[in-house]
Design an enzyme around this catalytic site. Structure first.
Site, PDB file in Angstrom:
ATOM      1  N   CYS A  49       0.835  -1.202   0.000  1.00  0.00           N
ATOM      2  CA  CYS A  49       0.000   0.000   0.000  1.00  0.00           C
ATOM      3  C   CYS A  49       0.873   1.256   0.000  1.00  0.00           C
ATOM      4  O   CYS A  49       1.700   1.434   0.892  1.00  0.00           O
ATOM      5  CB  CYS A  49      -0.922   0.007   1.210  1.00  0.00           C
ATOM      6  SG  CYS A  49      -2.023   1.448   1.250  1.00  0.00           S
TER       7      CYS A  49
ATOM      8  N   ASN B 294       1.098  -8.792 -10.800  1.00  0.00           N
ATOM      9  CA  ASN B 294       0.028  -7.806 -10.695  1.00  0.00           C
ATOM     10  C   ASN B 294       0.466  -6.517 -11.390  1.00  0.00           C
ATOM     11  O   ASN B 294       1.583  -6.051 -11.177  1.00  0.00           O
ATOM     12  CB  ASN B 294      -0.288  -7.549  -9.222  1.00  0.00           C
ATOM     13  CG  ASN B 294      -1.328  -6.453  -9.017  1.00  0.00           C
ATOM     14  OD1 ASN B 294      -1.205  -5.662  -8.094  1.00  0.00           O
ATOM     15  ND2 ASN B 294      -2.329  -6.394  -9.852  1.00  0.00           N
TER      16      ASN B 294
END
Length: 713
Positions: free
Chosen positions: A417, A556
């Site tokens: 994050c 990803n």
């Protein structure tokens, strides 16, 4: 993508148009031909729409230097450092959501809870009596205080239609579809709620641990209250934390207590000497229980595309929609550890899952890379993701999840994050710079999670041009120096997900799949353990190897078509791909992957998906005024992504690229044009098709009209 470039003029391959200044438009973009496409005429950064659908003149959608995904992250930085410039301090409220305004959805005067689910003449007793601030007269509430029933969705309550009963009772905005007036024995007419037994029977939960609404991992309010009062015992976490603290002290003494004579020793002799010193005091602590080799097996393969953990948008209705469209693995939204430990209702709600996510993923049993002992019938599609900055937080939350949320496939630690609010607290991507601490956290989580495997999601690093993900991956699989001194083995993660960007980079360029490919090759070598590690004494003990010795690897970043998905599987070497913004823009991407072809969804088909999301939202949050407001809020946030979809039938070149932006265009019909609008007022119009007109005072005015909220955890 180096920078996002948009244009409001038609793009023609045969002739270059000129503007009033005499300069050809898109000059910079034309000079930067896409390196990954051999198609002549394709322009990097531009989604080239066929000429017949272009609009010759229209206001610019956004400035060339504005990346909506980065703007989303900048919203949460608190002190305005999005562009590297410090702003003057002021006295205004600061934080992640201060720029987002939401009206409160409520009745003019609420109905007392003792009447909400009861017949008119048989209410429960109200302990507040005449002092109660809510309405007790049911007919007066329905006539004067409650807003009119909605006529959308055929006027039928979607909750009642799916479950045979409505849990909002008289507060439901579709209450007219499941209420009746009956005559009592004394001749009076009584209002009653109607239930459908056939629907109730068909809607019974199909999985264990699910409520009658079909929701799993629904933690009782008593547990949350006990957590807030620190009355929930955490024996496994306490024991492991004690063990970790003692081993840390032993390690510190073994490293910093070396004699000068140790300096000239070889690395192998020094490691053996350190082990001997630790063994002298081995009786002071015990071996950690719950070895990774004893945990439940999992599987990732080409047939199991995963939905990434999405902040705010990875909610239960959206995950349910993606599961229906072919997603084989879903994550909860990133849940913060301290609110979970404090019993926060909103944080624990993030871990609730629909019963469709409790089914096994589709697996090709003929594949030879399925680990021995894997039982697909006991597998699930749903996992939890948490964020923590200290070992005690991660361990205690993991123990609580294993005790009160048994329906979890994995527990994932977020180390990617980039939001400053998380990073400055030492969580998220901040852990990438503290390898020893991160390894300690993962090892502890493995020790307390019972049979639930532990996974981790990382980025390439915190800074551009300084990736350290491969060093971390080696540490995850083999263990660091500390683990070998203590003979505690590697931390035992069962799967690793790598987002091909740095924390500093955010979304300013395309994901680096070349680095992901190199990391995949490294993991393959480490998994094989075939004399690929020069330091043979570091070969891990099989007791500490998770998943039968196989660590899965997920890539990803920027996957937006089945062609890109298959290319990543075949050439990047990943086991599967995690989809984030691509799934938000077109959730039928999972269908395309399964079918192996592009699906040119019509505007009416896409609107049907919006309708499904609306119904799922009302089933999740309720069909009362509050539930409709919550559903509208999350639907608007989703439409903030879906409007970026350009139908494949309108594109000059395929495959479409996630970061390409089109010039102004019109759809093949009015509905397609409406769904492509980047004006938030048009998004509100779409919600009104299913949720009725907005309540007076409702505001949805993002600072940037095409603002995309933080997408990936």
């Amino acid at each position: 993508m180096e920078s996002e470039t948009t244009s409001t003029k038609p793009v023609e391959a045969t002739a270059a148009l000129v503007d009033s200044s005499g300069e050809p438009p898109l000059k910079k973009a034309k000079l930067e031909q896409s390196a990954k496409s051999d198609t002549p005429g394709r322009i990097k950064g531009i989604a080239q729409v066929k000429a017949e659908y272009l609009i010759a003149s229209a206001p610019r959608r956004q400035a060339d230097d504005e990346n909506p995904d980065n703007l989303a992250e900048a919203e949460g930085q608190g002190e305005g450092e999005a562009n590297g410039k410090k702003k003057k301090k002021d006295n205004k409220n600061k934080g992640q959501n201060t720029a987002r305004k939401f009206a409160r959805s409520k009745d003019a005067k609420g109905l007392c809870g003792t009447r909400a689910l009861r017949p008119e003449f048989s209410p429960d007793e109200c302990h507040f009596g005449e002092k109660c601030k809510f309405e007790h007269d049911l007919r007066l509430y329905l006539k004067e205080h409650k807003r009119d029933d909605l006529t959308t969705l055929g006027g039928l309550c979607p909750v009642w239609d799916a479950k045979g009963q409505c849990f909002a009772g008289w507060k439901c905005r579709f209450v007219g579809s499941h209420m009746a007036e009956r005559e009592t024995d004394d001749g009076r007419k009584e209002l009653v709620l109607v239930e459908d037994e056939d629907r109730k029977r068909k809607a019974r939960p199909l999985v264990a641990h699910a409520t009658e609404e079909g929701i799993a991992n629904n933690v009782p309010i008593e547990v949350k209250s006990a957590l807030s009062k620190k009355k929930v015992p955490m024996p496994r976490s306490d024991a492991i934390l004690t063990w970790l603290n003692k081993t840390s002290k032993e390690l510190e003494n073994s490293i910093h207590g070396r004699a000068m004579d140790d300096v000239d020793l070889t690395p192998e002799d020094r490691l053996n000497l350190d082990r001997e010193r630790v063994e002298e005091n081995r009786a002071q602590f015990t071996e950690p229980p719950f070895l990774p080799s004893e945990k439940r097996r999992i599987y990732f393969g080409p047939e199991t595309p995963a939905l990434a953990p999405l902040t705010t948008q990875g909610n239960l209705p959206f995950r349910r929609l993606c599961t229906e469209l072919g997603a084989q693995f879903t994550y909860s939204e990133m849940a913060m550890s301290m609110p979970l430990l404090n019993g926060s209702k909103s944080e624990w709600a993030l871990l609730r899952a629909h019963e469709s996510e409790m089914t096994p993923p589709t697996v090709n049993s003929s594949r030879d890379d399925i680990v021995q002992g894997y039982d697909n019938s006991k597998d699930l599609k749903f996992g939890a993701q948490i964020a923590a900055n200290k070992p005690f937080q991660a361990l205690k939350v993991t123990e609580a999840l294993s005790a009160y949320c048994p329906s979890l496939r994995v527990i994932d630690l977020n180390c990617g994050c980039p939001i400053d609010l998380v990073y400055r607290e030492g969580a998220g991507s901040a852990l990438l710079d503290h390898a020893s601490k991160l390894e300690k956290i993962l090892r502890g989580m493995n020790s307390v999670s019972k049979e639930i495997p532990i996974t981790v999601k990382i980025r390439m690093g915190t800074k551009d041009n300084s990736p350290n993900a491969q060093k971390l991956v080696e540490r995850f699989i083999l263990g660091g120096y500390e683990a070998n001194v203590l003979q505690a083995g590697p931390p035992g993660v069962a799967a690793i997900t790598l987002h091909g960007r740095s924390r500093q980079q955010r979304y300013t360029r395309q994901a680096d799949w070349e680095y992901i490919s190199e990391t995949a090759a490294l993991i393959k070598r480490l998994n094989e353990k075939a004399n690929t590690v020069a330091d043979t004494i570091r070969e891990p003990d099989e007791r500490y190897l998770p998943n039968g010795g196989r660590v899965y690897f997920l890539g990803n970043g920027d996957c937006y078509s089945h062609e890109e998905y298959n290319d990543h599987i075949q050439h990047a070497g990943v086991d599967t791909v995690m989809l984030a913004r691509g799934a938000l823009i077109k959730p039928w991407l999972f269908e395309e992957i399964q079918a192996g072809q592009y699906l040119d969804k019509s505007a009416s088909e896409r609107l049907t998906l919006v309708e499904k999301f609306t119904k799922y939202g009302l089933e999740t949050w309720g069909s009362d005024e509050h539930g409709i407001g919550t559903t509208r809020r999350f639907l608007l946030e989703w439409l903030n992504f879906t409007h970026r979809y350009v139908p494949v039938g309108l594109l000059e070149y395929l495959p479409p690229n996630l970061n390409d932006r089109p010039p102004a265009w019109r759809g093949r019909n009015e509905l397609e044009t409406l769904m492509a609008s980047d004006n938030y007022k048009d998004w509100i119009k779409i919600t009104e098709m299913f949720l009725g007109p907005v309540q007076e005072g409702f505001k949805f005015e993002p600072k940037h009209k095409s603002n995309s909220y933080e997408a990936e955890g």
